[in-house]
Write an enzyme that holds these catalytic residues in place. Structure first.
Site, PDB file in Angstrom:
ATOM      1  CG  HIS A   1     -85.484-113.163  16.326  1.00 57.55           C
ATOM      2  ND1 HIS A   1     -85.469-112.904  17.680  1.00 57.55           N
ATOM      3  CD2 HIS A   1     -85.368-111.959  15.717  1.00 57.55           C
ATOM      4  CE1 HIS A   1     -85.378-111.603  17.896  1.00 57.55           C
ATOM      5  NE2 HIS A   1     -85.302-111.002  16.721  1.00 57.55           N
TER       6      HIS A   1
ATOM      7  CE1 TYR B   1     -80.053-114.429  33.097  1.00 56.31           C
ATOM      8  CE2 TYR B   1     -81.314-115.889  31.670  1.00 56.31           C
ATOM      9  CZ  TYR B   1     -80.568-114.734  31.847  1.00 56.31           C
ATOM     10  OH  TYR B   1     -80.350-113.890  30.791  1.00 56.31           O
TER      11      TYR B   1
ATOM     12  CD  GLU C   1     -96.165-116.371   9.754  1.00 54.27           C
ATOM     13  OE1 GLU C   1     -97.146-116.345   8.978  1.00 54.27           O
ATOM     14  OE2 GLU C   1     -95.114-115.752   9.561  1.00 54.27           O
TER      15      GLU C   1
END
Length: 413
Positions: free
Chosen positions: A111, A315, A390
């Site tokens: 990721h 796109y 985070e």
């Protein structure tokens, strides 16, 4: 405003869950249209919260609806789920060691763009809004989208396929909000702007046909390498001399040039590929037209042939609705722990653009580089060393929750 204390309580309560979900998804990344484990995790969570859940949209996508206790507008929120074929180089206890098959090859998976964070954030938002269901004046529609990073062989999928399979039907959203974790902003920063915020993303290929001959006797053949080189330069004159640079910027880059097998043989063919980035659809169409004409005429002048092919999976630019952006700017400014700021448009591509074509959209950037570090020097999205602070996840939950609740409340006035 009466909902703010409740919203603050719910967002804080869900933070550790969001972090845990992000760890889990990061450790088990899945490429486009392979996100079965991620989708199952999402669907199970949403069902437990009382959402009406539809699975298998555009292969692995999940669409969920929650009707609030009061009538009001339909607010759509979107998160992308797929990872990238990248080998992780970040030293984390939950680092990815996953491998899979992609386009016929064995690849590592990571990721590297923050989509695991997007999924975890929207799962958190889903819980926050479900906890406030009876007080919500409207309906929430959540879209967990596969394959934002595109598919092999220019297969058309992603947002367009979700829309084609009814993601915006029953009920149709009045607005759509989305976000992206980015390393070029620090944690706490929320980047936005009206109008274009990401560019179109188009892949093109150029085929040049010449005629093979010995390198010592070029007059006996047609040199596709020389023709191809002139085409590369010709493309740059479109960017520098034929489009109005005062309207919007644009980027046209040739990334590959392949021809020949031996130093003294002029080959029959040359192949090139590259990318086109624009912020204006008319400019995009002009480029596509002029690139075809330029390549064809240059090739003819050298006695050869050339064809430009644009892949169908391109796109459109992501354009933030100006009125909606102005309306929601105060909401961005009141996100707890956030600092809203106008940022320049980026040259990256995003298929959130297709959702924003169907309903007024607002797409924002959430800073993910720790405070105190120079975000301008942070590893970019798609890097094997891409790192997410985070603390940025809670800000993402707060941002989408704030936008949703405030828009519903404003629609009541």
């Amino acid at each position: 405003m009466p909902l703010y204390p409740q919203m603050a309580e719910w967002t804080k309560a869900v933070e550790q869950k969001v972090i845990a979900w992000r760890h889990d998804i990061h450790q088990h990344p899945e490429l486009g249209n392979q996100e079965k484990r991620t989708a199952a995790l999402v669907a199970a969570h949403l069902k437990s919260l009382g959402y009406e859940v539809r699975e298998g949209v555009a292969v692995t996508g999940v669409v969920a609806t929650l009707k609030g206790g009061k009538p009001g507008p339909v607010v759509a929120l979107r998160a992308d789920m797929d990872a990238l074929p990248v080998k992780e180089q970040v030293d984390l206890p939950f680092a990815s060691k996953a491998r899979t098959t992609w386009d016929g090859k064995e690849v590592d998976v990571m990721h590297a763009c923050g989509h695991n964070g997007h999924v975890a954030i929207l799962m958190g938002v889903a819980e926050v809004l479900a906890g406030m269901k009876e007080q919500l004046p409207g309906t929430i529609k959540l879209m967990f989208q596969p394959a934002e990073e595109k598919l092999p062989s220019a297969e058309i999928g992603v947002a367009r396929r979700m829309l084609a399979e009814g993601a915006f039907n029953s009920p149709k959203p009045d607005v759509v909000f989305g976000l992206h974790l980015v390393s070029f902003l620090n944690t706490g920063e929320i980047g936005y702007k009206p109008g274009p915020i990401t560019a179109s993303s188009d892949t093109f290929k150029v085929s040049v046909k010449g005629r093979q001959t010995h390198g010592s006797q070029p007059w006996l053949g047609v040199d596709p390498i020389v023709i191809g080189s002139q085409i590369v330069l010709g493309f740059q004159t479109i960017a520098s001399r034929q489009v109005n640079v005062t309207k919007e910027p644009s980027v046209l880059s040739v990334g590959t040039f392949q021809a020949g097998t031996r130093y003294n043989i002029i080959p029959d063919n040359a192949e090139m590929s590259g990318t086109l980035r624009t912020y204006d659809d008319e400019m995009r169409k002009f480029y596509i037209k002029r690139m075809g004409e330029t390549a064809e005429h240059i090739a003819q002048s050298g006695g050869g042939e050339a064809h430009v092919h644009f892949e169908a999976d391109g796109y459109a630019p992501t354009i933030n609705d100006a009125k909606l952006t102005a309306q929601m700017t105060p909401s961005l400014e009141r996100v707890p722990g956030g600092k809203a700021m106008v940022i320049p448009k980026g040259t990256g591509g995003e298929d959130f653009s297709f959702f924003a074509q169907q309903a007024p959209g607002l797409f924002v950037m959430i800073g993910a580089t720790p405070v105190g570090k120079d975000a301008s020097k942070a590893e970019p999205n798609h890097s094997p060393r891409f790192f997410v602070d985070e603390s940025s996840l809670l800000l993402g939950v707060r941002t989408l929750s704030q936008l949703s609740v405030d828009y519903m409340a404003m629609a009541q006035k």
